[in-house]
Write a protein that holds these residues in place. Structure first.
Motif, PDB file in Angstrom:
ATOM      1  N   THR A  74      18.794  29.793 -32.828  1.00 44.06           N
ATOM      2  CA  THR A  74      18.119  28.902 -33.995  1.00 44.06           C
ATOM      3  C   THR A  74      19.744  28.292 -34.203  1.00 44.06           C
ATOM      4  OG1 THR A  74      18.614  30.847 -35.586  1.00 44.06           O
ATOM      5  CG2 THR A  74      16.535  30.206 -34.903  1.00 44.06           C
ATOM      6  N   LYS A  75      19.584  27.503 -35.368  1.00 42.47           N
ATOM      7  CA  LYS A  75      20.669  27.246 -36.124  1.00 42.47           C
ATOM      8  C   LYS A  75      21.691  28.066 -36.523  1.00 42.47           C
ATOM      9  CE  LYS A  75      19.247  23.033 -38.401  1.00 42.47           C
ATOM     10  NZ  LYS A  75      19.095  22.690 -39.682  1.00 42.47           N
ATOM     11  N   PRO A  87      16.492  25.938 -23.761  1.00 48.91           N
ATOM     12  CA  PRO A  87      16.024  24.858 -24.222  1.00 48.91           C
ATOM     13  C   PRO A  87      16.871  24.658 -25.528  1.00 48.91           C
ATOM     14  CG  PRO A  87      14.424  26.374 -24.159  1.00 48.91           C
ATOM     15  CD  PRO A  87      15.546  27.133 -23.387  1.00 48.91           C
ATOM     16  N   PHE A  88      17.346  25.644 -26.210  1.00 52.33           N
ATOM     17  CA  PHE A  88      17.812  25.336 -27.623  1.00 52.33           C
ATOM     18  C   PHE A  88      19.159  24.648 -27.262  1.00 52.33           C
ATOM     19  CE2 PHE A  88      21.037  26.503 -30.982  1.00 52.33           C
ATOM     20  CZ  PHE A  88      20.295  26.066 -32.123  1.00 52.33           C
ATOM     21  N   LEU A 135      18.713  20.857 -26.508  1.00 48.20           N
ATOM     22  CA  LEU A 135      17.803  20.122 -27.369  1.00 48.20           C
ATOM     23  C   LEU A 135      16.348  19.832 -26.490  1.00 48.20           C
ATOM     24  CD1 LEU A 135      21.117  19.157 -27.869  1.00 48.20           C
ATOM     25  CD2 LEU A 135      19.839  18.216 -29.708  1.00 48.20           C
ATOM     26  N   ASP A 136      15.805  20.887 -26.205  1.00 49.86           N
ATOM     27  CA  ASP A 136      14.694  20.876 -25.516  1.00 49.86           C
ATOM     28  C   ASP A 136      14.246  19.638 -24.705  1.00 49.86           C
ATOM     29  OD1 ASP A 136      13.319  23.137 -27.032  1.00 49.86           O
ATOM     30  OD2 ASP A 136      13.719  21.731 -28.775  1.00 49.86           O
ATOM     31  N   ALA A 186      19.441  12.536 -32.966  1.00 51.46           N
ATOM     32  CA  ALA A 186      19.154  10.983 -33.008  1.00 51.46           C
ATOM     33  C   ALA A 186      19.810  10.556 -31.718  1.00 51.46           C
ATOM     34  CB  ALA A 186      19.400  10.560 -34.282  1.00 51.46           C
ATOM     35  N   GLN A 239      18.217  11.789 -28.449  1.00 50.89           N
ATOM     36  CA  GLN A 239      16.765  10.888 -28.302  1.00 50.89           C
ATOM     37  C   GLN A 239      16.870   9.671 -27.813  1.00 50.89           C
ATOM     38  OE1 GLN A 239      14.051  12.779 -28.119  1.00 50.89           O
ATOM     39  NE2 GLN A 239      12.557  11.057 -27.845  1.00 50.89           N
ATOM     40  N   THR A 240      18.117   8.953 -28.541  1.00 54.88           N
ATOM     41  CA  THR A 240      18.234   7.523 -28.139  1.00 54.88           C
ATOM     42  C   THR A 240      18.420   7.358 -26.653  1.00 54.88           C
ATOM     43  OG1 THR A 240      18.626   6.894 -30.486  1.00 54.88           O
ATOM     44  CG2 THR A 240      19.285   5.350 -28.619  1.00 54.88           C
ATOM     45  N   ARG A 241      19.445   8.073 -26.213  1.00 55.17           N
ATOM     46  CA  ARG A 241      19.823   8.176 -24.839  1.00 55.17           C
ATOM     47  C   ARG A 241      18.820   8.242 -23.984  1.00 55.17           C
ATOM     48  NH1 ARG A 241      24.212   9.331 -27.463  1.00 55.17           N
ATOM     49  NH2 ARG A 241      26.198   8.633 -27.352  1.00 55.17           N
ATOM     50  N   GLU A 256      15.358   8.087 -24.355  1.00 56.76           N
ATOM     51  CA  GLU A 256      14.463   6.912 -24.503  1.00 56.76           C
ATOM     52  C   GLU A 256      15.029   5.665 -23.440  1.00 56.76           C
ATOM     53  OE1 GLU A 256      13.381   5.820 -28.264  1.00 56.76           O
ATOM     54  OE2 GLU A 256      12.663   8.060 -28.795  1.00 56.76           O
TER      55      GLU A 256
END
Lengths: 365, 331
Positions: free
Chosen positions: A26-27, A213-214, A217-218, A332, A335-337, A339
């Motif tokens: 976790t974090k 996965p952690f 970032l999944d 963020a 995810q942008t990359r 997508e």
């Protein structure tokens, strides 16, 4: 690292040890790890330190850590970690398992300390359990890669996997493991209900970042939810077969990988650098739509691979994107990359289809 | 008066909030609004929408959202398409120049390079580890030197001998700039040097290993800066085209994408310009149910949650089929 804890837990339990599985990353794990690790060390070391500290909080008295040799820094991580824990005044025993081919007597001595309680027979039985569980866990994951982009309700597959792994942990006979594996695999397979031809992306890179996965970032889940089928080119079953068993008997040859990477890399550059390049070439040959290369920040072997991969990408006309992760990676941007990469591949695909259609029209007329 | 049929594009970015309306048939830009986000995306978006709504009588056929706050924009205006900035920028640039092969984009917080071949994105890169060389840095330096950012480029153009400034990282660039100032270099030379350093940094980091082929389009807020345009032209020894609406290309792309979406026979979910009259509120808290300690953000419109996000496990997510009473209560 991914689900290999399930196998190791089975092995050590059978050998008569009490096993403390550190809480899922976790974090907090990351914060603990970053706080006590050298800043420029790679993310796997930091996560490990976090895991160790959380396990110690739960009462762990000993840690088994793998060693290694070669250009990757992982080889001395066990020693660095020992120093860090000593500095933190943690009274803990660390058993480092170095690769058997380096120093077999030492390996045997370390290992026999682990057998001490129950003897060698328990080891063979434990190893069998561990092996079976690992095989099941990996095939379950491989099926999710196919099911996830085709699931009816987003998140179903991940949920099913979580449940299945939980049940796998508490199974303790070989037959039970095999039966459970069959059942759960069928179940996850049955979740793939949507028809269609999803994009296919192969994942190459450093083993820890690919499997945990952690840390990534999944990545697999994110891609799955974007409707992409993936292939993970690194898996533990193969890795153990090649590196732990065959390599220690000096039977493992990486000629095959060298052959594939020919013209790009001549040989071992440490870690999984050679694998990354060879696998990318294979994925291109298998007509995958794209390749994602994932590595921890400052990972030397993968940096070598990264610069070589741009040539692979150019020669085979296959888009390859490298993702670098560390404790500062923002969700963020990540995810942008992903997508954008998926959009790129989708538009590529459409374009190809159109070309196919026009050429077939031309040949038809 | 008959309402004007248009597509709406919203780019809710870190530094600017852009809205564009494109003509429903010709896709020509009929209205654009460029606002500073100033850290308050909700206010910026409602303001922009209110301005647009007042300007004329529109019939919005479809809405696209992009930018780093695209998710927020999506729930606030009811966007039909929510796309990442890279795709949006690429779509907009190829709409402008169909044969474009390289897009240089420098925005407020990030910079990207997008390569296209035959109208298809073949490769892209974004700045990875450091935010050096983005619009915010230029902004910051302009205000430190006490010149309006709008004049930055013009002053830089007056330079005869740009000074060499270390551009690897904003912190070092700033100390180097101060050093050069103290030595007595003139303002135009320093500003021009800064532009050159940023371009060098961009080409070495973002553009590393990328085949930059013309036609090249330079867009994003920083493209307004003539010093930067000149520095790019010199560094690449190629012509760099700056589109007419370079500052709202993301929004333009989003609007075009929404047209494609509607053309596929979908219905628009646009909530209307009246959304600007609602009051929006956000609350956040740290969920302590597991050690992940996710920061949960709750977007409230007129006292009702319209979106809750931020959790890794997804337990707060509002699903479309949910009834009002099923929506989790978040304090």
């Amino acid at each position: 690292m991914g689900n290999c804890y399930i196998a190791l837990e089975a092995l050590l339990l059978e050998m008569g040890h009490e096993v403390i599985v550190p809480p899922t990353c976790t974090k907090r794990t990351l914060n603990l790890g970053t706080k006590y690790s050298p800043e420029s060390a790679c993310l796997p070391l930091k996560i490990n330190i976090g895991n160790f500290l959380e396990a110690i909080e739960l009462g762990a008295e000993g840690i088994i850590m793998a060693g290694g040799s070669g250009p990757c820094r992982f080889g001395y991580y066990a020693e660095v970690q020992r120093e860090i824990l000593t500095d933190l005044c943690k009274d803990i025993e660390i058993i480092v398992l170095e690769p058997p081919k380096e120093n077999f007597p030492k390996f045997r001595a370390q290992l026999s300390r682990l057998f001490a309680t129950k003897g060698i027979r328990s080891f063979t039985r434990g190893a069998q359990f561990a092996w079976e569980k690992l095989k099941v866990a990996e095939s379950l994951e491989q099926i999710t890669h196919v099911s996830r982009p085709r699931e009816a309700i987003q998140g179903q597959t991940s949920q099913a996997l979580e449940g299945a792994l939980w049940r796998l942990r508490s199974t303790s006979t070989v037959r039970g493991i095999r039966e459970l594996g069959q059942l759960e695999c069928d179940h996850i397979r049955s979740l793939a209900v949507r028809a269609g031809n999803p994009l296919k992306i192969g994942i190459v890179g450093e083993i820890y970042t690919v499997l945990e996965p952690f840390v990534n970032l999944d990545l697999e889940e994110r891609l799955g939810h974007l409707g992409v089928e993936i292939k993970r080119t690194i898996n533990l079953v193969e890795w153990i077969k090649h590196h732990l068993i065959l390599n220690s008997l000096r039977l493992y040859k990486d000629d095959f990988l060298r052959q594939k990477a020919k013209g790009y890399l001549r040989g071992f550059v440490g870690g999984h650098g050679l694998e990354s390049v060879a696998h990318a070439v294979m994925l291109a040959e298998e007509k995958y739509d794209g390749v994602i290369h994932i590595l921890p920040f400052t990972c030397m072997p993968e940096i070598v691979a990264q610069s070589v991969l741009s040539h692979v990408s150019y020669d085979f006309k296959i888009p390859i994107m490298s993702l670098v992760v560390d404790e500062h990676t923002g969700e963020a941007g990540f995810q942008t990359r992903i997508e954008a990469f998926v959009d790129l591949l989708e538009r590529n695909c459409k374009e190809e289809k159109q070309i196919d259609e026009t050429t077939s029209c031309l040949s038809g007329s | 008066m008959k309402p004007h049929r248009v597509y709406l594009g919203v780019d809710l970015g870190s530094v600017s909030t852009n809205l564009v309306l494109l003509d429903g048939d010709t896709l020509k830009l009929v209205k654009k609004i460029y606002l500073r986000t100033q850290g308050q995306p909700i206010t910026a978006l409602t303001q922009g929408m209110a301005q647009l709504g007042k300007a004329s009588n529109w019939d919005v056929l479809g809405v696209g959202a992009t930018g780093s706050a695209r998710q927020l924009a999506e729930v606030m205006v009811g966007a039909d398409v929510t796309k990442n900035e890279i795709t949006a920028h690429a779509v907009a640039a190829s709409h402008e120049i169909a044969v474009v092969r390289t897009i240089l984009e420098i925005g407020g917080q990030d910079s990207k390079i997008i390569l296209l071949r035959d109208g298809v994105v073949t490769d892209f890169a974004m700045n990875t580890v450091c935010a050096a060389g983005t619009g915010s840095f230029l902004d910051q330096q302009a205000s430190r030197l006490n010149i309006p950012i709008e004049d930055f480029g013009e002053i830089a153009l007056k330079s005869g001998h740009p000074v060499r400034i270390a551009g690897r990282c904003t912190v070092f660039a700033e100390s180097d700039m101060i050093h050069k100032q103290q030595l007595g270099h003139g303002l135009p030379d320093i500003l021009a040097g800064l532009c050159t350093a940023m371009v060098r940094n961009y080409l070495n980091n973002v553009g590393k290993g990328k085949e930059i082929a013309d036609p090249i389009v330079f867009q994003g807020g920083v493209a307004a800066n003539q010093g930067m345009r000149k520095a790019f032209k010199e560094a690449l020894s190629m012509d760099v085209h700056v589109p007419e609406h370079f500052d709202v290309m993301g929004a333009l792309g989003a609007a075009i994408l929404s047209k494609e979406f509607i053309a596929r026979g979908n219905q628009s979910h646009f909530l209307g310009f009246s959304m600007a009259e609602s009051t929006y509120q956000t609350t956040s808290f740290e969920c302590e149910d597991c050690p992940n300690h996710c920061e949960i953000i709750n977007i409230i419109k007129d006292g009702r949650s319209i979106a809750i996000w931020g959790s890794r496990c997804g337990k707060f997510a509002i699903k479309q089929e949910m009834k009002l009473e099923d929506i989790p209560v978040v304090v």
